[in-house]
Design a protein around this motif. Structure first.
Motif, PDB file in Angstrom:
ATOM      1  N   CYS A  72      39.468  31.708  44.620  1.00  0.00           N
ATOM      2  CA  CYS A  72      40.818  33.532  44.225  1.00  0.00           C
ATOM      3  C   CYS A  72      41.070  33.721  46.354  1.00  0.00           C
ATOM      4  O   CYS A  72      39.931  34.049  46.460  1.00  0.00           O
ATOM      5  N   ASN A  74      42.651  36.101  46.346  1.00  0.00           N
ATOM      6  CA  ASN A  74      42.073  37.916  45.684  1.00  0.00           C
ATOM      7  C   ASN A  74      41.275  38.562  46.387  1.00  0.00           C
ATOM      8  O   ASN A  74      40.821  39.322  47.644  1.00  0.00           O
ATOM      9  N   CYS A  75      39.975  37.849  45.913  1.00  0.00           N
ATOM     10  CA  CYS A  75      38.407  38.268  46.770  1.00  0.00           C
ATOM     11  C   CYS A  75      37.625  37.507  47.002  1.00  0.00           C
ATOM     12  O   CYS A  75      36.140  37.262  47.078  1.00  0.00           O
ATOM     13  N   CYS A  88      41.257  34.174  38.433  1.00  0.00           N
ATOM     14  CA  CYS A  88      39.730  34.297  38.805  1.00  0.00           C
ATOM     15  C   CYS A  88      38.922  34.999  37.305  1.00  0.00           C
ATOM     16  O   CYS A  88      39.210  36.092  36.776  1.00  0.00           O
ATOM     17  N   CYS A  91      37.585  39.141  39.336  1.00  0.00           N
ATOM     18  CA  CYS A  91      38.752  40.161  39.684  1.00  0.00           C
ATOM     19  C   CYS A  91      40.329  39.827  38.410  1.00  0.00           C
ATOM     20  O   CYS A  91      41.152  40.959  38.519  1.00  0.00           O
TER      21      CYS A  91
HETATM   22 ZN   LIG Z   1      39.454  37.532  41.734  1.00  0.00          ZN
END
Ligand SMILES: [Zn+2]
Length: 114
Positions: A72, A74-75, A88, A91
């Motif tokens: 991911c 993002n995270c 994901c 998240c």
């Molecule tokens: Zn994520």
């Protein structure tokens, strides 16, 4: 048909790896990735046809599907990519980077001597 070509090449590599022809192959394990996934039923059918009149006749074919790894963006969570749910798991964002798909591999040959 894709599977028929794959089956032919699997049989070819088995025959080149088996030490002698005094016996038979009873089990074959192959693995493949998710993107170029082969259809199990079509593959088993194609394998049986390709195995006819070789020492691989009646060998059991097992197909392992190797999950596609994703990260991911993002995270940073790493997880197994699901083609049908490409988000994901942590998240729920779909800003993900997909790893390399596993190639088709011949993993195991079980041979039985006569
Ligand atoms: Zn994520």
């Amino acid at each position: 048909m894709h599977e028929a070509m794959v089956a032919e090449s699997i049989i070819d590599s088995i025959l080149s790896q088996v030490p002698n022809k005094h016996g038979r192959v009873i089990r074959v394990v192959i693995s493949c990735g998710q993107i170029n996934a082969i259809n199990d039923e079509a593959m088993k059918f194609a394998f049986d046809i390709a195995a006819e009149e070789t020492i691989c006749k009646d060998a059991k074919l097992k197909i392992k599907h190797i999950p596609l790894k994703a990260t991911c963006e993002n995270c940073s969570k790493k997880f197994n990519y699901d083609l049908y749910d490409p988000c994901c798991p942590k998240c729920s964002k779909n800003d993900i980077k997909i790893g390399e798909d596993a190639p088709l591999l011949l993993e195991e040959i079980e041979f039985e001597e006569n």
